[in-house]
Each structure stands twice: as structure tokens, then as C-alpha cells.
Design a protein around this motif. Structure first.
Motif, PDB file in Angstrom:
ATOM      1  N   SER A  28      11.114   0.427 -16.677  1.00  0.00           N
ATOM      2  CA  SER A  28       9.970   0.420 -16.645  1.00  0.00           C
ATOM      3  C   SER A  28       9.216   0.678 -15.418  1.00  0.00           C
ATOM      4  O   SER A  28       9.873   0.431 -14.261  1.00  0.00           O
ATOM      5  CB  SER A  28       9.487  -1.199 -16.908  1.00  0.00           C
ATOM      6  N   PHE A  29       8.187   1.463 -15.279  1.00  0.00           N
ATOM      7  CA  PHE A  29       7.544   1.739 -14.150  1.00  0.00           C
ATOM      8  C   PHE A  29       6.016   1.439 -14.056  1.00  0.00           C
ATOM      9  O   PHE A  29       5.295   1.457 -15.158  1.00  0.00           O
ATOM     10  CB  PHE A  29       7.509   3.417 -13.908  1.00  0.00           C
ATOM     11  N   ARG A  30       5.323   1.035 -13.067  1.00  0.00           N
ATOM     12  CA  ARG A  30       3.941   0.851 -12.892  1.00  0.00           C
ATOM     13  C   ARG A  30       3.527   2.516 -12.844  1.00  0.00           C
ATOM     14  O   ARG A  30       4.047   3.261 -11.947  1.00  0.00           O
ATOM     15  CB  ARG A  30       3.633   0.095 -11.754  1.00  0.00           C
ATOM     16  N   HIS A  31       2.360   2.475 -13.444  1.00  0.00           N
ATOM     17  CA  HIS A  31       1.999   3.945 -13.568  1.00  0.00           C
ATOM     18  C   HIS A  31       0.492   4.102 -13.176  1.00  0.00           C
ATOM     19  O   HIS A  31      -0.387   3.320 -13.680  1.00  0.00           O
ATOM     20  CB  HIS A  31       2.112   4.437 -15.074  1.00  0.00           C
ATOM     21  N   ALA A  32       0.273   5.363 -12.514  1.00  0.00           N
ATOM     22  CA  ALA A  32      -1.244   5.526 -12.034  1.00  0.00           C
ATOM     23  C   ALA A  32      -1.458   7.231 -12.442  1.00  0.00           C
ATOM     24  O   ALA A  32      -0.423   7.748 -11.978  1.00  0.00           O
ATOM     25  CB  ALA A  32      -1.236   5.315 -10.729  1.00  0.00           C
ATOM     26  N   GLY A  33      -2.557   7.333 -13.253  1.00  0.00           N
ATOM     27  CA  GLY A  33      -2.433   8.861 -13.847  1.00  0.00           C
ATOM     28  C   GLY A  33      -2.710   8.757 -15.165  1.00  0.00           C
ATOM     29  O   GLY A  33      -3.252   7.754 -15.714  1.00  0.00           O
ATOM     30  N   PRO A  64      -2.968   8.035  -1.682  1.00  0.00           N
ATOM     31  CA  PRO A  64      -2.437   6.613  -1.458  1.00  0.00           C
ATOM     32  C   PRO A  64      -2.050   5.933  -2.714  1.00  0.00           C
ATOM     33  O   PRO A  64      -2.323   6.516  -3.878  1.00  0.00           O
ATOM     34  CB  PRO A  64      -4.125   6.048  -1.345  1.00  0.00           C
ATOM     35  N   PHE A  65      -1.193   5.171  -2.491  1.00  0.00           N
ATOM     36  CA  PHE A  65      -0.421   4.700  -3.662  1.00  0.00           C
ATOM     37  C   PHE A  65      -1.080   3.235  -4.282  1.00  0.00           C
ATOM     38  O   PHE A  65      -0.469   2.348  -4.854  1.00  0.00           O
ATOM     39  CB  PHE A  65       0.965   4.260  -3.074  1.00  0.00           C
ATOM     40  N   ASP A  66      -2.160   2.981  -3.525  1.00  0.00           N
ATOM     41  CA  ASP A  66      -3.107   1.523  -3.831  1.00  0.00           C
ATOM     42  C   ASP A  66      -3.096   1.591  -5.410  1.00  0.00           C
ATOM     43  O   ASP A  66      -3.194   0.301  -5.968  1.00  0.00           O
ATOM     44  CB  ASP A  66      -4.231   1.721  -3.160  1.00  0.00           C
ATOM     45  N   ALA A  67      -3.208   2.858  -5.934  1.00  0.00           N
ATOM     46  CA  ALA A  67      -3.611   2.591  -7.415  1.00  0.00           C
ATOM     47  C   ALA A  67      -2.454   1.800  -7.987  1.00  0.00           C
ATOM     48  O   ALA A  67      -2.585   1.392  -9.366  1.00  0.00           O
ATOM     49  CB  ALA A  67      -3.919   4.185  -8.054  1.00  0.00           C
ATOM     50  N   LEU A  68      -1.434   1.825  -7.714  1.00  0.00           N
ATOM     51  CA  LEU A  68      -0.139   1.075  -8.310  1.00  0.00           C
ATOM     52  C   LEU A  68      -0.006  -0.379  -8.236  1.00  0.00           C
ATOM     53  O   LEU A  68       0.654  -0.975  -8.968  1.00  0.00           O
ATOM     54  CB  LEU A  68       1.126   1.633  -7.707  1.00  0.00           C
ATOM     55  N   ASP A  69      -0.931  -0.913  -7.399  1.00  0.00           N
ATOM     56  CA  ASP A  69      -1.204  -2.416  -7.246  1.00  0.00           C
ATOM     57  C   ASP A  69      -1.167  -3.021  -8.384  1.00  0.00           C
ATOM     58  O   ASP A  69      -0.411  -3.756  -8.769  1.00  0.00           O
ATOM     59  CB  ASP A  69      -1.907  -2.679  -5.995  1.00  0.00           C
ATOM     60  N   ASN A  70      -2.106  -2.903  -8.948  1.00  0.00           N
ATOM     61  CA  ASN A  70      -2.412  -3.494 -10.306  1.00  0.00           C
ATOM     62  C   ASN A  70      -2.296  -2.776 -11.724  1.00  0.00           C
ATOM     63  O   ASN A  70      -2.988  -2.877 -12.696  1.00  0.00           O
ATOM     64  CB  ASN A  70      -3.755  -4.285 -10.467  1.00  0.00           C
ATOM     65  N   ALA A  71      -1.347  -1.681 -11.660  1.00  0.00           N
ATOM     66  CA  ALA A  71      -1.299  -0.761 -12.758  1.00  0.00           C
ATOM     67  C   ALA A  71      -0.445  -1.204 -13.725  1.00  0.00           C
ATOM     68  O   ALA A  71       0.314  -2.078 -13.507  1.00  0.00           O
ATOM     69  CB  ALA A  71      -0.709   0.490 -12.182  1.00  0.00           C
ATOM     70  N   ALA A  72      -0.772  -0.771 -15.032  1.00  0.00           N
ATOM     71  CA  ALA A  72       0.050  -1.082 -16.138  1.00  0.00           C
ATOM     72  C   ALA A  72       1.408  -0.436 -16.279  1.00  0.00           C
ATOM     73  O   ALA A  72       1.698   0.682 -15.479  1.00  0.00           O
ATOM     74  CB  ALA A  72      -0.691  -0.253 -17.296  1.00  0.00           C
ATOM     75  N   ASP A 165       7.653  -9.400 -10.516  1.00  0.00           N
ATOM     76  CA  ASP A 165       6.565 -10.200 -10.931  1.00  0.00           C
ATOM     77  C   ASP A 165       5.556 -10.234  -9.905  1.00  0.00           C
ATOM     78  O   ASP A 165       4.441 -11.031  -9.701  1.00  0.00           O
ATOM     79  CB  ASP A 165       7.115 -11.731 -10.569  1.00  0.00           C
ATOM     80  N   GLY A 166       5.418  -9.039  -8.932  1.00  0.00           N
ATOM     81  CA  GLY A 166       4.394  -8.658  -8.100  1.00  0.00           C
ATOM     82  C   GLY A 166       4.637  -9.619  -6.948  1.00  0.00           C
ATOM     83  O   GLY A 166       3.716  -9.161  -5.961  1.00  0.00           O
ATOM     84  N   LYS A 167       5.663 -10.019  -6.634  1.00  0.00           N
ATOM     85  CA  LYS A 167       5.716 -10.977  -5.398  1.00  0.00           C
ATOM     86  C   LYS A 167       6.601 -10.184  -4.534  1.00  0.00           C
ATOM     87  O   LYS A 167       7.439  -9.285  -5.052  1.00  0.00           O
ATOM     88  CB  LYS A 167       6.486 -12.423  -5.624  1.00  0.00           C
ATOM     89  N   ARG A 168       6.573 -10.652  -3.295  1.00  0.00           N
ATOM     90  CA  ARG A 168       7.681  -9.940  -2.409  1.00  0.00           C
ATOM     91  C   ARG A 168       8.065 -11.260  -1.573  1.00  0.00           C
ATOM     92  O   ARG A 168       7.798 -12.202  -1.544  1.00  0.00           O
ATOM     93  CB  ARG A 168       6.913  -8.895  -1.456  1.00  0.00           C
ATOM     94  N   ILE A 169       9.343 -10.688  -0.690  1.00  0.00           N
ATOM     95  CA  ILE A 169       9.876 -11.760   0.137  1.00  0.00           C
ATOM     96  C   ILE A 169       9.462 -11.234   1.593  1.00  0.00           C
ATOM     97  O   ILE A 169       9.185 -10.288   1.917  1.00  0.00           O
ATOM     98  CB  ILE A 169      11.462 -11.989  -0.036  1.00  0.00           C
TER      99      ILE A 169
END
Length: 815
Positions: A28-33, A64-72, A165-169
Motif C-alpha cells: 500500500s502506498f500514499r499516492h499523489a497524482g 515538494p512531497f507535501d502532497a503525500l502528507d494526507n494522501a489516500a 499510522d502517520g506517527k513518527r518516533i
């Protein structure tokens, strides 16, 4: 030979199969485009370099890769109806340094990025502990792509996992990079607030800017890169600007933005604006005599650059531009305060007296600014640090040690000498000279204090056990009330000159910086800005908890600890024990040189102990630092480590590390000479020989006035020699890493050199890493990150049984 090649072939097949078994399939990948693009109009068949057009050049375009932050999320590259550009993202996480390969199949035209930097698939990628973003920038045909297969193959099984889950350490990058508060201050009436912002980017570049905020509604009125300051009486801010060769002083109305010129031709030097706003007090420097490259050292302090320079005070009249020198001579003078009516000046002088403790004596003087007549209020008291006027200028608020004023503020046992870093408050009546030690029975140590004109109370920031709190103190009876500040680690506070309002900023064990405004009448505070949300909003912090134990001497010893994120009590975790062991407590902060969170994120339990001798726990407790050379302190740390393990069964007792710096570096060495419960230790800039440190460090002999009070190497060899770890090196059998800045003037590098040499001769497991050009603390951005990596890698080697990071940083050399 044939059998050899057959065996080699089988081995390679076996290794390949093992690698594939470690592979993590990305489904599964977060996708922008899709981002459609077209072939440009070809004016020529080739460019200036002779290259024909290639559609793959779109992959090198900045995006910029920001489009991936909340991408489906998608499982395959969707169709775009024509050729299109896509971004595919996924996150991987590792708690231990590892290497990994990314295998991409089913794509012809793509680029791979790791944490924003272009890398090559199938290369061995070095992954420091953290959450890593992988992005595939690719081109698809009109029909999309459902044959894409991506896998990540770690060098060792179990080192990598997907984080979906969108979290980071918390990681090294989070510790050293990002937004923080650059200071906060408030105008005289409390109407306006200046809030500083500081950002450190991935290249270590600092960016500062300041906002002028209306306190009533939080509206930002102005932004500036000038570090403006508030006028003392009016609600205007001021700044200097050099135009041509002329230095000018301006003030500005925050509401209207109207700028006013206060004076032109302002002298160079630092200044303080009088409360009446009609004159300035300058602190000017007279350069001392120089003898060139071959020069005489007049006194131990003469080794310090600039020591021969002397400061004097001068009054600058804003109306006339006349500069009147106020003090003259070869002793330093510095401004302490100006009375509210602008008629009197409080200043201090110091002189050296090496033959007796204290070796630096301070005096407090009051000057009538009309007649320039001076009277001395406090004479030759080496335990006085600073002074300020009461609002009506009839009393002084003085900070100093408990030994000030002939020990009127002492609250220690017979035979004890107070800790010189446990700071007290005294109220002195100017008319009769009577002194009231208002914090004598107050356990916290004073950091800063301000006497408020608005309500007549004293507001002080303090070291209060392992936190830093703001207290309101009654100057008449010393009654102290905690102001219930929200943060545990305070950087600074500022009090409105003519209103019961206070602003401050700080952080805590589980969050970054936040700035607040506090109404001192109601005690209510409001959040000005949440820097933590901006910097650490997606970070999963480790839980922070208090831990205290009763020592064998009957003392309650303070401490705290941080657990790894996603902590599982059924598992075993390595333990890192941190302390200072010197004069100040170790406080609850989130990020910094010894951030508990960065170690917790790597899978350690991080335990901080505040042993006997630390300020902030009362005078008697702090006085245990004096003339014990670490004995009582180290006993507390060892006992605390054992009790912590006993009370927390999830600690792996075979993998306990200890570390600290400066006096804490000495403490690491001392601990390892006393016990074998630690698997390893790290000493940064640690003292190994009290005698050599006493004479060589810039502040060696003066610090020893506190730690070895009234003792000298020739009067107490037992204290200075027998308690030095260099003379007990043969008792250390635990792996020990030494770190030191080559330009350390506080604890000279020789302290680590001689101890490292001793352990090498003894055949012990030791290492020594020098940070070139750095002083006592490591301030250079790149060097500081490498210094931190060195600490992380050493602990990984001995507490996680993995030497790959250490070997990557410091490969074995055949020398």
C-alpha cells in the motif's frame, strides 16, 4: 574447482533466499497524482549539451512531497488517461541502526527518495534510528500500472517495520532540527508581547524572526528580523540601526507602526534605557594592555581572552547627546539597576583576592546621578552575585549564596559548607543595612528574580527539584507561592514593568517549547504559541514518569524516567542512567544534548537521578556536594540504579549504561571504579585528576572553591588525589568511551587524554573521540550531530549487542 564453484553458487543462492525471507513487501502506498505532462515544443532536436529530449527529465524536476502528507492509499498506480507523473510514499521505522535495500519491480521510469534525498534502489541504504519516508517519483502510461512490486530488505531480520499510522518516533533530526521559541517579552503595561521564533534547518542554518502581538486577542501586529526590545515605561519597542556610518536609536508604536527617531550619532556599545526614558546607561569597554605572542600571565584569570579589558559606565543624555563618564579606574564596574525615578544608579565592582576563599570579592554601590556622589552599600562580599532596587528604591533585592552577609542565610548542619550554586534571596534595607534572608527555609534554588512594581511582590524562576518553577515571594516574610506554570523546564520569563502580567516559555519531558502569558492577579495563564505542535505534532513521545526512592541513609532521592514508545512491560529493555552529580539538578526537558526522548525512541529506558549534592532540594542536601569528591553522590547513583531495576522488572540488568558530562563525566569514571553493575559508560569532558583540573581549567580553582571549599592540593591530598579516578584507574574494568572538545578551556582535554592512556596501558576496553575545535559543549551543528551519533553507536554496541553503527562511524584500522 568445479565443486568449489558449485558450493559458491549454492552459498549465493542461500544468501539470496535468506535476504528474500527478510523482505518486507510494500502493498500500500500514499499516492499523489496523476500529474499530467506533455512533451514540450521542440525548437531544436537537441539542447545546448547535444542531448535529445527525454521525457524522463520530468523526474528531475523540483516537486515538494507535501502532497503525500494526507494522501489516500492505493495498491497500484491509477490510470491518468495519458502519461502522468505520480508520487508513491511509504514509511519505515527502525530503532537500531541498520542497512537495507529497496527492490522495485514493474516500473521503468522512476526515481527513489529517502527522507527527501535521491538514492539508488538496490543500494545499501544506511538508516539511522527513526521513521523514514520513502518516496517513488514515477511516470506511468495512460493505462496506469498494476504490476508494481516494492520490497525493502533489511540487512538483519527484525530491524525494520512499516509505520502506517502517520506517527513518527523521536530521532536525531527531531532533536537537532526544527522550530523553537526564540524568547518572549512584554511591554510595560502588558498590552503588547514580543515573541521570538527560531528555526534550524537540515543544514544547521539558524533563522530568527520576531512577532509583535496584541496581548488582548493574540493578533500579530508586526513581524521583524530585528531583535527589538521594549521601552521601560511606554508601550513602544526600540532598536538601533546603522545608516551610513551613523548609529541611530529608533522607537516604534506597535499599534500604528509609527517610527520615531530618539537620537542620532549613538556611541557604540551596549546600553540600558532608564525607566524615565530620557537617558541611557552605557557599559563601555577599555581594551587592556597587550604584549603580543610572548606575554606574561599576571594571574590565573589572565589566561582568559579579554580578561585584561575593563568595563566602565557612562550616561548618555538623549536630549543633548552628551556622554558623561560615570566610573573610572582599572577595576571592572557593571550596572546592577536604575531607580524608577531615574535619580539613582546601582552598580557593582569586583576585586581579586587569591590568598583566601572566596577569591573574587564583590561590592555594591549607589550613585546619585545628579551629584555623582557614591556610597558603598555592600563591601567585599564574595558570596553576593547581583542586586536590584525595590520599587521605591529604599531596599535592595540581592542574590547570592547562603554564605553572603557573614552567613546570615545559612541553613546547614554544623560542619557543612553551603553549596555555592544553591542561590538565595536577601532583602537589604539601604538606610540601616539590615539584611533579611527571605529564602533561608525555601528549598528551591533561585535562578532569576524580579521585584514587581505592580504588586510589590518578588517573582522568581527556580530550580525546584527536577523541575523549574515560578514562585511569587513576599519580600516581608519570604512566603512563597507556586504560580502553577504549565511547563517543567523554563528558559526565561519577563514581567511587565507596570502591570501584573508575566510571560514565559519552556518545555517539558514529553513536549517541546510553548510560550504563555500569565495574569498574576488570577493566576490564570493563556497559551501564546505552541511550538511543540508545529515541531513534534506527529511524533509519538515516550511516556515520562517520576521515580523516587528512599536511600540507605534515609533520604528521598528524586528522579524520573522515560519509557520507549509502544512500551511492552512483558519485554526486557536496556537501561541508560543519566545524572550530573555536580551542583545543579538534571531537569525534565524534551530535546537537547541529553534528550531522554531520543534514547527512549531507540528502545532504551532512560532513567535520570538527582543524587545528593544538587541544588533545589534545600541547603543541607545541596551542601553534600562540598568536600565529598563524589563519594556520597556516586553511592546514591549506584543504589538508585539497583533499586530502579528491582522496582522495574522489565529492565535488562545485563545491559545498563551510564553517562554524563563535565563533573558528570568524572562521576561516570568514579562509578565504574566502584561497581561492575554497568555494562558500559561514557564520559564527555570529564575530570580525571582533581589536581590538574584545579590548576589548568579556566575555572578549575574557582569551581574548587565550591566543591573543595577551603581545601587545596597541598593541604588535602586525600581529597584531591585519592578521590581522583586517574589514581584509581586500575579499578575500572568496564568499557568506557571518552569524548572531548579539543579546545575545551573549562575541563582541558588532558583530563580525558591521561585517563584514556591509563586504561590503554591497563589493557581495558576503551575508546577516545576528539571533537576538533569545540569547547566544553559541542555547539557546531555538524560536529554536534556526529558527537551524538558517536554516543548512540557506543551504547548500541554494548547495550544492544550491535556494533554495526560504531564500525560504520569508526572502521577498524590496521595501525
Amino acid at each position: 574447482m568445479k565443486k568449489f564453484f558449485q558450493s559458491l553458487s549454492l552459498l549465493l543462492v542461500s544468501m539470496s533466499a535468506l535476504a528474500q525471507s527478510n523482505a518486507i513487501e510494500i502493498n500500500s502506498f500514499r499516492h499523489a497524482g496523476p500529474y499530467a505532462f506533455s512533451m514540450p515544443h521542440l525548437i531544436d532536436s537537441v539542447n545546448i549539451k547535444g542531448d535529445a529530449y527525454n521525457k524522463n527529465s520530468i523526474l528531475d524536476s523540483t516537486m515538494p512531497f507535501d502532497a503525500l502528507d494526507n494522501a489516500a492509499s492505493v495498491n497500484a498506480i491509477p490510470s491518468g488517461g495519458k502519461e502522468a507523473l505520480h508520487l508513491l510514499g511509504f514509511n519505515m521505522e527502525n530503532r537500531i541502526f541498520t542497512k537495507a535495500e529497496v527492490n522495485i519491480k514493474g516500473l521503468k521510469d522512476y526515481k527513489l527518495y529517502l527522507d527527501g534525498k535521491k538514492v539508488q534502489a538496490n543500494d545499501k541504504l544506511k538508516l539511522e534510528p527513526g521513521t523514514h519516508e520513502f518516496v517513488i517519483k514515477c511516470i506511468s502510461g495512460p493505462e496506469g500500472n498494476d504490476s508494481l512490486k516494492v520490497s525493502v530488505i533489511p540487512e538483519k531480520e527484525g530491524r525494520l517495520s512499516l509505520r502506517e499510522d502517520g506517527k513518527r518516533i523521536f530521532s536525531l533530526d527531531y532533536n537537532t532540527n526544527g522550530i523553537s521559541c526564540g524568547g518572549v517579552s512584554i511591554s510595560s503595561s502588558g498590552k503588547y508581547i514580543k515573541l521570538g521564533h527560531r528555526n534550524i534547518d537540515e543544514n544547521g542554518r539558524n533563522d530568527y524572526w520576531y512577532e509583535i502581538i496584541q496581548a488582548s486577542d493574540g493578533r500579530v501586529l508586526a513581524r521583524t528580523r530585528e531583535n527589538v526590545r521594549w521601552m521601560p515605561a511606554s508601550d513602544r519597542y526600540y532598536y538601533t540601526r546603522t545608516e551610513g556610518n551613523v548609529r541611530r536609536l529608533y522607537s516604534c508604536d506597535p499599534g500604528s507602526g509609527e517610527e520615531s527617531l530618539l537620537c542620532s550619532g549613538l556611541p557604540e556599545g551596549s546600553f540600558t534605557i532608564a525607566p524615565t526614558e530620557d537617558f541611557l546607561i552605557f557599559s563601555l569597554v577599555q581594551e587592556g594592555p597587550s604584549e603580543g605572542d610572548v606575554h606574561q600571565i599576571l594571574t590565573p584569570n589572565d589566561r582568559q581572552p579579554g580578561w585584561r579589558d575593563r568595563t566602565y559606565l557612562a550616561k548618555y543624555d538623549l536630549a543633548t547627546g552628551v556622554l558623561q563618564q560615570l566610573t573610572y579606574g582599572w577595576h571592572d564596574t557593571w550596572l546592577a539597576d536604575i531607580s524608577r525615578d531615574g535619580r539613582k544608579l546601582l552598580f557593582m565592582t569586583s576585586r581579586e583576592r587569591l590568598s583566601q576563599r572566596p577569591t573574587q570579592l564583590s561590592s555594591v554601590h549607589e550613585m546619585d546621578l545628579e551629584s555623582l556622589e557614591v556610597k558603598t552599600i555592600v563591601k567585599d562580599d564574595g558570596f553576593v552575585n547581583a542586586a536590584q532596587y525595590s520599587p521605591d528604591a529604599t531596599q535592595l533585592l540581592i542574590t547570592g549564596t547562603a554564605e553572603a552577609f557573614n552567613g546570615v542565610g545559612k541553613d546547614v548542619k554544623p560542619g557543612q559548607i553551603p553549596n555555592g550554586y544553591d542561590i538565595q534571596l536577601f532583602v537589604l534595607n539601604i538606610k540601616d543595612g539590615k539584611v533579611n534572608p527571605i529564602t533561608k527555609k525555601f528549598n528551591p534554588s533561585i535562578s532569576t528574580a524580579v521585584w514587581s512594581s505592580a504588586d510589590g511582590k518578588i517573582y522568581a524562576s527556580t530550580e525546584d527539584k527536577d523541575v523549574q518553577n515560578i514562585y511569587r515571594i513576599d519580600p516581608k516574610n519570604g512566603k512563597a507561592v507556586w504560580m502553577k506554570n504549565s511547563e517543567e523546564y523554563l528558559y526565561a520569563f519577563d514581567l511587565a514593568n507596570n502591570a501584573p502580567v508575566l510571560v514565559y516559555y519552556g518545555q517539558s519531558l514529553v513536549n517541546g517549547d510553548r510560550a504563555y502569558c500569565m495574569d498574576l492577579k488570577s493566576g490564570k495563564e493563556s497559551l501564546l504559541y505552541d511550538f511543540d505542535a508545529e515541531r513534534f505534532g506527529d511524533v509519538k513521545m515516550g511516556e515520562g514518569l517520576a521515580y523516587e526512592f528512599k536511600s540507605s541513609r534515609g533520604d528521598l532521592i528524586n528522579g524520573f524516567y522515560v519509557l520507549p514508545p509502544d512500551f511492552d512491560p512483558s519485554k526486557k529493555y536496556p537501561l541508560i542512567v543519566h545524572y550530573y552529580g555536580g551542583c545543579s539538578p538534571t531537569a525534565r526537558y524534551c530535546y537537547g544534548s541529553y534528550s531522554p526522548q531520543v534514547y527512549a525512541a531507540m528502545g532504551y529506558i532512560f532513567y535520570v537521578i538527582n543524587p545528593s549534592g544538587a541544588a533545589g532540594f534545600g541547603q543541607e542536601f545541596a551542601a553534600r556536594h562540598v568536600n565529598t569528591a563524589g563519594d556520597v553522590v556516586s553511592d546514591d547513583i549506584i543504589e538508585g540504579t539497583l533499586k530502579f531495576c528491582e522496582d522495574h522488572p522489565y529492565v535488562d540488568k545485563e545491559h545498563i549504561g551510564c553517562f554524563s558530562a563535565s563533573y558528570g563525566g568524572f562521576m561516570t569514571q568514579l562509578l565504574l571504579s566502584k561497581t561492575d553493575i554497568y555494562a558500559t559508560g561514557i564520559s564527555h569532558a570529564g575530570i580525571s585528576d582533581h589536581t590538574s583540573y584545579w590548576g589548568e581549567g579556566y575555572w578549575g580553582y574557582s569551581y574548587s572553591e565550591v566543591s573543595m571549599a577551603d581545601n587545596y592540593p597541598w593541604t588535602n591530598k586525600k581529597l584531591f588525589v585519592d578521590h581522583s579516578t586517574l589514581f584509581n584507574a586500575d579499578k575500572i574494568h568496564t568499557p568506557l568511551l571518552f569524548l572531548h572538545g579539543s579546545a575545551d578551556t573549562n575541563v582541558p582535554i588532558g583530563e580525558s587524554i591521561q585517563m584514556f592512556t591509563a586504561l590503554k596501558i591497563l589493557g581495558n576496553d576503551t575508546a577516545f573521540v576528539v571533537v576538533d575545535g569545540e569547547n566544553h559543549g559541542i555547539s557546531d551543528y555538524a560536529k554536534r550531530r556526529q558527537w551524538l551519533r558517536t554516543i548512540f553507536a557506543w551504547f548500541s554496541k554494548y547495550l544492544q549487542d550491535d556494533d554495526s553503527w560504531w564500525n560504520e562511524l569508526y572502521p577498524q584500522k590496521n595501525l
